[in-house]
Design a protein around this motif. Structure first.
Motif, mmCIF file in Angstrom:
data_model
loop_
_atom_site.group_PDB
_atom_site.id
_atom_site.type_symbol
_atom_site.label_atom_id
_atom_site.label_comp_id
_atom_site.label_asym_id
_atom_site.label_seq_id
_atom_site.Cartn_x
_atom_site.Cartn_y
_atom_site.Cartn_z
ATOM 1 N N ARG A 23 0.819 -1.216 0.000
ATOM 2 C CA ARG A 23 0.000 0.000 0.000
ATOM 3 C C ARG A 23 0.852 1.266 0.000
ATOM 4 N NH1 ARG A 23 -4.213 -0.533 4.684
ATOM 5 N NH2 ARG A 23 -4.936 1.433 3.808
ATOM 6 N N LEU A 24 1.964 1.248 0.727
ATOM 7 C CA LEU A 24 2.828 2.427 0.811
ATOM 8 C C LEU A 24 3.583 2.698 -0.489
ATOM 9 C CD1 LEU A 24 4.401 2.011 4.357
ATOM 10 C CD2 LEU A 24 2.933 3.887 3.606
ATOM 11 N N THR A 25 4.042 1.637 -1.149
ATOM 12 C CA THR A 25 4.937 1.807 -2.301
ATOM 13 C C THR A 25 4.283 1.603 -3.656
ATOM 14 O OG1 THR A 25 5.617 -0.518 -2.295
ATOM 15 C CG2 THR A 25 6.908 1.020 -0.918
ATOM 16 N N GLY A 26 3.149 0.912 -3.674
ATOM 17 C CA GLY A 26 2.521 0.597 -4.957
ATOM 18 C C GLY A 26 3.184 -0.563 -5.679
ATOM 19 N N MET A 27 4.167 -1.187 -5.030
ATOM 20 C CA MET A 27 4.827 -2.347 -5.633
ATOM 21 C C MET A 27 3.960 -3.586 -5.434
ATOM 22 S SD MET A 27 8.794 -1.900 -4.594
ATOM 23 C CE MET A 27 9.858 -0.886 -5.558
ATOM 24 N N ARG A 28 4.169 -4.574 -6.287
ATOM 25 C CA ARG A 28 3.396 -5.806 -6.203
ATOM 26 C C ARG A 28 3.842 -6.646 -5.009
ATOM 27 N NH1 ARG A 28 3.745 -8.709 -11.740
ATOM 28 N NH2 ARG A 28 2.547 -10.180 -10.515
ATOM 29 N N ARG A 62 14.830 1.504 1.146
ATOM 30 C CA ARG A 62 15.487 0.409 0.435
ATOM 31 C C ARG A 62 14.766 0.110 -0.874
ATOM 32 N NH1 ARG A 62 18.966 -4.259 1.548
ATOM 33 N NH2 ARG A 62 19.934 -2.802 2.973
ATOM 34 N N LEU A 63 13.436 0.084 -0.829
ATOM 35 C CA LEU A 63 12.657 -0.201 -2.037
ATOM 36 C C LEU A 63 12.797 0.898 -3.083
ATOM 37 C CD1 LEU A 63 9.533 -1.749 -0.331
ATOM 38 C CD2 LEU A 63 11.186 -2.931 -1.793
ATOM 39 N N LEU A 64 12.870 2.137 -2.646
ATOM 40 C CA LEU A 64 13.093 3.237 -3.593
ATOM 41 C C LEU A 64 14.472 3.124 -4.239
ATOM 42 C CD1 LEU A 64 11.502 6.230 -1.649
ATOM 43 C CD2 LEU A 64 10.568 5.014 -3.629
ATOM 44 N N LEU A 65 15.468 2.726 -3.452
ATOM 45 C CA LEU A 65 16.808 2.522 -3.988
ATOM 46 C C LEU A 65 16.806 1.382 -5.009
ATOM 47 C CD1 LEU A 65 19.851 3.013 -4.103
ATOM 48 C CD2 LEU A 65 20.074 1.568 -2.061
ATOM 49 N N ILE A 66 16.167 0.280 -4.663
ATOM 50 C CA ILE A 66 16.082 -0.852 -5.596
ATOM 51 C C ILE A 66 15.411 -0.414 -6.895
ATOM 52 C CG2 ILE A 66 14.987 -3.101 -6.004
ATOM 53 C CD1 ILE A 66 15.422 -3.665 -2.963
ATOM 54 N N ARG A 67 14.332 0.346 -6.777
ATOM 55 C CA ARG A 67 13.619 0.831 -7.972
ATOM 56 C C ARG A 67 14.527 1.694 -8.840
ATOM 57 N NH1 ARG A 67 8.049 3.479 -6.740
ATOM 58 N NH2 ARG A 67 7.375 1.322 -6.724
ATOM 59 N N ARG A 68 15.277 2.594 -8.201
ATOM 60 C CA ARG A 68 16.196 3.460 -8.975
ATOM 61 C C ARG A 68 17.274 2.636 -9.676
ATOM 62 N NH1 ARG A 68 15.721 6.904 -4.485
ATOM 63 N NH2 ARG A 68 17.701 6.220 -3.661
ATOM 64 N N LEU A 74 20.336 -2.104 -13.895
ATOM 65 C CA LEU A 74 21.135 -3.085 -13.173
ATOM 66 C C LEU A 74 20.368 -4.396 -13.022
ATOM 67 C CD1 LEU A 74 22.634 -0.413 -12.428
ATOM 68 C CD2 LEU A 74 23.151 -1.487 -10.253
ATOM 69 N N SER A 75 21.094 -5.494 -13.052
ATOM 70 C CA SER A 75 20.500 -6.816 -12.835
ATOM 71 C C SER A 75 20.269 -7.019 -11.343
ATOM 72 C CB SER A 75 21.445 -7.900 -13.349
ATOM 73 O OG SER A 75 22.604 -7.967 -12.532
ATOM 74 N N ILE A 76 19.509 -8.058 -10.999
ATOM 75 C CA ILE A 76 19.264 -8.375 -9.584
ATOM 76 C C ILE A 76 20.591 -8.636 -8.874
ATOM 77 C CG2 ILE A 76 18.263 -10.082 -8.005
ATOM 78 C CD1 ILE A 76 16.215 -8.112 -9.110
ATOM 79 N N ALA A 77 21.491 -9.369 -9.519
ATOM 80 C CA ALA A 77 22.798 -9.649 -8.906
ATOM 81 C C ALA A 77 23.569 -8.354 -8.643
ATOM 82 C CB ALA A 77 23.608 -10.578 -9.798
ATOM 83 N N GLN A 78 23.528 -7.426 -9.585
ATOM 84 C CA GLN A 78 24.219 -6.151 -9.403
ATOM 85 C C GLN A 78 23.568 -5.321 -8.299
ATOM 86 O OE1 GLN A 78 23.741 -5.049 -13.527
ATOM 87 N NE2 GLN A 78 25.957 -5.117 -13.866
ATOM 88 N N ILE A 79 22.237 -5.374 -8.227
ATOM 89 C CA ILE A 79 21.526 -4.643 -7.184
ATOM 90 C C ILE A 79 21.869 -5.216 -5.819
ATOM 91 C CG2 ILE A 79 19.231 -4.148 -6.225
ATOM 92 C CD1 ILE A 79 18.227 -3.981 -9.162
#
Length: 87
Positions: A23-28, A62-68, A74-79
């Motif tokens: 609800r806070l981020t709109g992410m699935r 953290r989620l905003l950083l991952i989104r950026r 960047l790939s998941i491994a790079q993130i």
């Protein structure tokens, strides 16, 4: 049936559930569960209550950083590597 907290209560809370992070981020929900399972989104789990709780301010940041980082291509491994060096 469980009652949902209001958005105002969620925004004031120190710890939130994965559903509240949705609800806070709109992410699935599935995306947040994946990030949790991959160790990208830290949580606290109390023994008597198996519900995972996330520190609201740290999790949202953290989620905003991952989104950026994803937007930069960047790939998941790079993130994951980037997150590990930024802790």
């Amino acid at each position: 049936m469980s009652r949902q907290r209001s958005m105002e209560a969620i925004q004031r809370a120190e710890y939130v559930t994965v559903g509240e992070l949705v609800r806070l981020t709109g992410m699935r929900y599935s995306t947040l569960k994946y990030y949790t399972e991959e160790g990208m989104l830290p949580f606290v789990q109390e023994e008597e209550n198996l519900t995972r709780r996330y520190n609201r301010t740290k999790a949202v940041a953290r989620l905003l950083l991952i989104r950026r980082l994803k937007e930069k291509g960047l790939s998941i491994a790079q993130i994951k590597e980037s997150l590990a060096t930024n802790q």
